[in-house]
Design an enzyme around this catalytic site. Structure first.
Site, short mmCIF file in Angstrom:
data_model
loop_
_atom_site.label_atom_id
_atom_site.label_comp_id
_atom_site.label_asym_id
_atom_site.label_seq_id
_atom_site.Cartn_x
_atom_site.Cartn_y
_atom_site.Cartn_z
CB ILE A 20 -0.94 -0.02 1.22
CG1 ILE A 20 -2.02 -1.09 1.04
CG2 ILE A 20 -1.60 1.35 1.42
CD1 ILE A 20 -2.94 -1.27 2.23
CB SER A 148 -6.18 -2.99 10.34
OG SER A 148 -4.89 -2.67 9.91
CE1 TYR A 161 -1.08 -4.34 12.39
CE2 TYR A 161 -3.26 -5.34 12.29
CZ TYR A 161 -2.30 -4.50 11.75
OH TYR A 161 -2.56 -3.83 10.59
#
Length: 251
Positions: A20, A148, A161
């Protein structure tokens, strides 16, 4: 019109042609932004090859290999960017640290490694960018943080995460209010599952049925949104987390 030499962008976490971050660099370069990117643990000669690719579009492009988990990295990134390509209007925090864990493997070392990159580096880059911005006398500023979609569903096996990336949402919203008077917008993008360097055929086959549009997200999808948020037409959008997932179905 903004003079071309004043259109400069920082993009962190650009360590693969397929990622990305690389797609965002290409898209911003197509809009005449000079590019300063950071990378870490990339293949040999990555920086020279990618810089050459971007520079051939007619902009300046420089890279810096840097470990963003180092607390001193923030000032170095901003200082090198200003020196190599010019004072930045755009900051894209794309770098992330991610390893599998789950509660049985979860420990302080794992959490600290995620915190250092996903939270501390992002937060310090954002605030240091804002502190320096008035001195640069640029027409506007944009901070774009990549997340995310942690608040949209569970991420078992990725406790460190998920928790550290989720913190970016709260930070983005609060910071946007504090620095709006400076002419800086602060937004975050959740691109959903994206077919970049981490996917294999098994993962693609598993995810594809969850995309009602009939395809998996591509790095260019995230890059197109980032480029819009980087432009002057996005000036009325701030403090937002934009879930650009192609209708991805969770569960």
């Amino acid at each position: 019109m903004i003079p071309k030499h004043n259109k400069n962008a920082i993009v962190t976490g650009v360590s693969s042609h397929q990622g990305i971050g690389a797609a965002i660099c290409r898209k911003l370069a197509s809009q005449n932004f000079n590019i300063f990117f950071t990378y870490w643990d990339a293949v040999p000669h990555w920086e020279k090859e990618f810089s050459k690719e971007i520079s051939e579009t007619g902009v300046v492009c420089k890279g810096l290999e840097i470990d963003l988990s180092n607390v001193q990295s923030t000032e170095k990134v901003l200082e090198f960017a200003a020196l190599e390509v010019g004072e930045p209007m755009i900051l894209v925090n794309n770098a992330a640290h991610s390893t599998r864990d789950g509660y049985l493997e979860f420990n302080a070392k794992t959490l600290d490694a995620h915190y250092a990159v996903n939270m501390r580096a992002v937060f310090l880059l954002c605030t240091e960018f804002a502190k320096r911005f008035p001195e640069w006398k640029l027409p506007y500023g944009r901070i774009i943080n990549m997340t995310s979609g942690q608040e949209l569903g569970q991420m078992p096996g990725e406790l460190a995460y998920a928790s550290t990336k989720a913190a970016i949402t709260a930070f983005t919203r609060s910071l946007s209010t504090e620095i709006a008077h400076l002419g800086i917008t602060v937004n975050a993008i959740n691109p959903g599952p994206t077919d970049s360097a981490w996917m294999n055929e098994e993962i693609r086959n598993h995810l594809l049925p969850r995309f009602p549009v009939g395809r998996i997200g591509q790095p260019d999808d995230a890059a197109n949104l980032a480029a819009f948020l980087a432009g002057k037409d996005s000036r009325w959008i701030t403090g937002q987390v934009i879930h650009s997932e192609g209708g991805f179905i969770r569960g």
